[in-house]
Scaffold this motif. Sequence first.
Motif, PDB file in Angstrom:
ATOM      1  N   GLY A  13       0.793  -1.218   0.000  1.00  0.00           N
ATOM      2  CA  GLY A  13       0.000   0.000   0.000  1.00  0.00           C
ATOM      3  C   GLY A  13       0.827   1.271   0.000  1.00  0.00           C
ATOM      4  N   LYS A  14       0.173   2.348  -0.377  1.00  0.00           N
ATOM      5  CA  LYS A  14       0.865   3.633  -0.558  1.00  0.00           C
ATOM      6  C   LYS A  14       1.315   4.261   0.755  1.00  0.00           C
ATOM      7  CE  LYS A  14      -3.423   6.347  -0.690  1.00  0.00           C
ATOM      8  NZ  LYS A  14      -4.245   7.297  -1.479  1.00  0.00           N
ATOM      9  N   GLU A  15       0.752   3.801   1.884  1.00  0.00           N
ATOM     10  CA  GLU A  15       1.189   4.342   3.170  1.00  0.00           C
ATOM     11  C   GLU A  15       2.574   3.838   3.545  1.00  0.00           C
ATOM     12  OE1 GLU A  15      -0.542   6.676   4.673  1.00  0.00           O
ATOM     13  OE2 GLU A  15      -1.953   6.485   3.005  1.00  0.00           O
ATOM     14  N   ARG A  16       2.985   2.696   2.964  1.00  0.00           N
ATOM     15  CA  ARG A  16       4.283   2.110   3.315  1.00  0.00           C
ATOM     16  C   ARG A  16       5.287   2.174   2.170  1.00  0.00           C
ATOM     17  NH1 ARG A  16       3.911  -3.626   5.833  1.00  0.00           N
ATOM     18  NH2 ARG A  16       6.034  -3.039   6.436  1.00  0.00           N
ATOM     19  N   ILE A  17       4.827   2.306   0.943  1.00  0.00           N
ATOM     20  CA  ILE A  17       5.716   2.424  -0.220  1.00  0.00           C
ATOM     21  C   ILE A  17       5.517   3.815  -0.803  1.00  0.00           C
ATOM     22  CG2 ILE A  17       6.454   1.396  -2.393  1.00  0.00           C
ATOM     23  CD1 ILE A  17       6.666  -0.490  -0.001  1.00  0.00           C
ATOM     24  N   LYS A  18       6.469   4.696  -0.548  1.00  0.00           N
ATOM     25  CA  LYS A  18       6.247   6.111  -0.828  1.00  0.00           C
ATOM     26  C   LYS A  18       7.240   6.646  -1.859  1.00  0.00           C
ATOM     27  CE  LYS A  18       4.576   8.744   2.373  1.00  0.00           C
ATOM     28  NZ  LYS A  18       3.140   8.544   2.134  1.00  0.00           N
ATOM     29  N   ASN A  19       6.671   7.076  -2.993  1.00  0.00           N
ATOM     30  CA  ASN A  19       7.474   7.857  -3.923  1.00  0.00           C
ATOM     31  C   ASN A  19       7.844   9.183  -3.269  1.00  0.00           C
ATOM     32  OD1 ASN A  19       7.566   6.154  -6.146  1.00  0.00           O
ATOM     33  ND2 ASN A  19       5.693   6.982  -7.054  1.00  0.00           N
ATOM     34  N   THR A  20       9.058   9.613  -3.464  1.00  0.00           N
ATOM     35  CA  THR A  20       9.495  10.880  -2.870  1.00  0.00           C
ATOM     36  C   THR A  20       9.802  11.902  -3.950  1.00  0.00           C
ATOM     37  OG1 THR A  20      11.864  10.411  -2.907  1.00  0.00           O
ATOM     38  CG2 THR A  20      10.617   9.562  -1.029  1.00  0.00           C
ATOM     39  N   PRO A  21       9.688  13.174  -3.624  1.00  0.00           N
ATOM     40  CA  PRO A  21      10.249  14.192  -4.512  1.00  0.00           C
ATOM     41  C   PRO A  21      11.766  13.989  -4.629  1.00  0.00           C
ATOM     42  CG  PRO A  21       8.838  15.177  -2.822  1.00  0.00           C
ATOM     43  CD  PRO A  21       9.065  13.751  -2.424  1.00  0.00           C
ATOM     44  N   ILE A  22      12.374  14.664  -5.573  1.00  0.00           N
ATOM     45  CA  ILE A  22      13.825  14.550  -5.754  1.00  0.00           C
ATOM     46  C   ILE A  22      14.503  15.473  -4.746  1.00  0.00           C
ATOM     47  CG2 ILE A  22      15.755  14.775  -7.364  1.00  0.00           C
ATOM     48  CD1 ILE A  22      13.800  14.274  -9.631  1.00  0.00           C
ATOM     49  N   CYS A  23      14.724  14.947  -3.561  1.00  0.00           N
ATOM     50  CA  CYS A  23      15.301  15.768  -2.495  1.00  0.00           C
ATOM     51  C   CYS A  23      15.937  14.849  -1.455  1.00  0.00           C
ATOM     52  CB  CYS A  23      14.250  16.686  -1.870  1.00  0.00           C
ATOM     53  SG  CYS A  23      12.726  15.865  -1.393  1.00  0.00           S
ATOM     54  N   GLU A  24      17.136  14.378  -1.750  1.00  0.00           N
ATOM     55  CA  GLU A  24      17.786  13.386  -0.900  1.00  0.00           C
ATOM     56  C   GLU A  24      17.969  13.863   0.530  1.00  0.00           C
ATOM     57  OE1 GLU A  24      18.538  12.129  -5.031  1.00  0.00           O
ATOM     58  OE2 GLU A  24      18.707  14.050  -3.980  1.00  0.00           O
ATOM     59  N   SER A  25      18.391  15.098   0.714  1.00  0.00           N
ATOM     60  CA  SER A  25      18.634  15.593   2.073  1.00  0.00           C
ATOM     61  C   SER A  25      17.343  15.595   2.885  1.00  0.00           C
ATOM     62  CB  SER A  25      19.232  17.003   2.024  1.00  0.00           C
ATOM     63  OG  SER A  25      19.583  17.436   3.318  1.00  0.00           O
ATOM     64  N   GLY A  26      16.278  16.117   2.292  1.00  0.00           N
ATOM     65  CA  GLY A  26      15.004  16.180   3.001  1.00  0.00           C
ATOM     66  C   GLY A  26      14.452  14.812   3.348  1.00  0.00           C
TER      67      GLY A  26
END
Length: 663
Positions: A391-404
């Motif tokens: 599910g999407k609550e556990r598998i999360k696409n992130t913005p391109i922002c490694e530090s954040g």
Amino acid sequence: MLPEINYKSTTLDSNQLSQLFFKMLKPRLIEEKMLILLRQGRISKWFSGIGQEAISVGVTSCLQKDEYVLPMHRNLGVFTTKEVPLYRLFSQWQGKKSGFTKGRDRSFHFGTQEYKIIGMISHLGPQLGVADGIALAHQFRKEKKITAVFTGEGGTSEGDFHEALNIASVWDLPVLFCVENNGYGLSTPTREQYNCENIADRGKGYGMESHIIDGNNIIEVYSKVSEIAESMRENPRPVLIEFKTFRMRGHEEASGTKYVPEELMDFWEKKDPIENFKKYLLSEGILTEEKIAEQEELIKAEISEHLKMADEEEATSSSLENELKDVYKEFEYEEILPETSEKEEVRFIDAISQGLRQGMQRNENLILMGQDVADYGGVFKITEGFLEEFGKERIKNTPICESGIISTAMGLSINGVKSVVELQFSDFVSSGFNPIVNYLAKVHYRWNQNADVVLRMPCGAGVGAGPFHSQTNEAWFTKTPGLKVIYPAFPYDAKGLMSTAIEDPNPVLFFEHKALYRSIRQEVPKDYYTLPFGKASLIKEGEEVSIITYGAGVHWAIEVLNENANIKADLLDLRSLQPLDREAIFNSVKKTGKVIILQEDSLFGGIASDISAMISEECFEYLDAPIKRVASKETPIPFSKNLEDQYLAKAEFATELELLVAY
């Protein structure tokens, strides 16, 4: 005309108003005492929040007891409003054991789970992402909680500020971003910090609600923040608040305020949040001079009593054993064997995917984050199908922002949630270097908080990916105390070590060589199992020479030995670079008397250099030849196959091995 603070419009009763005043008075009186102690040399440094008390007190008073707040240097009112015992604060500032860092860090560089306060690091920016992670954990557990995080107007120039706001906005995280705009980042005025009228205007760019509040008006701060906080609990979302205020003393006491125009100091002195509120309460008959004087004496007596307690405490001391032990959270490795003997031949990449999947199945509080890891399944398809299963609550696409995102992972750990973060290529970790080496690595040693984070690091050359997608940069991290660095070469090891990495409550950098992903196959148990960190694997045994390597280097060495059956070598696959299996290294060298250390990384400053030095110090009398290091060239990694082949250490390894054996 004198600046006025409008206190007239309020629904707060007399008791609430009185309490807010005394909550502000307490940090002011503590500060005045600290400035005396600073001149006496009894504390080493002080960052004054005089003139800004209304913000710290007002915001913290709006939080529920179990809601986290992440303050800065000038937020003493956060700690006093959260009712942290003063003697513990005084001990912290004197570097004594009753503080929060066992004398290992100073001032407000600490956190405390007991009071739900998470202090800053000097690099400022990461704490904003940490707040995102704390809020994400609340969201994950469906808790109606907010997280408040402070920064100054200078800190909003850092990339971490923008990354954190973007993450919070995209994920609807209930984070209250509190910007104390006091006019100066140390000595640099706001006109040289940003070129918009208000920092709150930046909220529009992130699709985020924002407000501007008079930071010297305690009634406005408390009333508006209370309303916003309650709304955020019911309708989770991030909110940006810019508090207009001023810093009446230097950035820290040594810097002074000569750079501030005198008329500006005069203006803001007349807007003192405590003096103005005091006049209002007296004029309204809510307080009397006698009541204020009485309470002031009680606070001063408390300060004196607690200072005495801190002063009488012995100076901090510690054993070397304790210092080393506290670098990592204690982890009792549990060997878990496969439940059945059933195996299947899988590729290196499949073994990693299995390890991740089974780790997710065993740990319901584990979140996987990274660019393109959800619907797309990751650029290498390692997480393909995970979204459908977890599910999407556990598998999360992130913005391109490694530090954040790495900072967010730190926040998840603080709030009790594990995470695995995929760095799409290990090269990109440079964009998240700061939170790794300055937050994740140091946090347990500093204040006993672990970073339960695994960073997946697809790495390595040999696939024609060029200078930005081919580095094997493990040496950046093996020299940083507090990190664990794992680098498997076979599917069996990759799956078992991934399982252990997820179970280990410490930060683990898990290097995965891209050239091995689809080229190496092996029989691997279908069931879940673990393998220990810090244990090398002896691939081949021989009495002539010790070959010490890891990652792709293991397969280069196997290829050379298969082509040179006359060479009788110990081939030691390190698997774990931090912790390192020194015993296995020394035992092999003592047996053969000759050693060659092979690494894919360029030579200077790499793992091979440290292993060579260790062998020289511990096994010198056993050596029959100079220690040989073989590594790739001292250039960036080229794209063209011919140039890449020339760059890699693989080409010269066979020659150097033969020369060493013949020595």
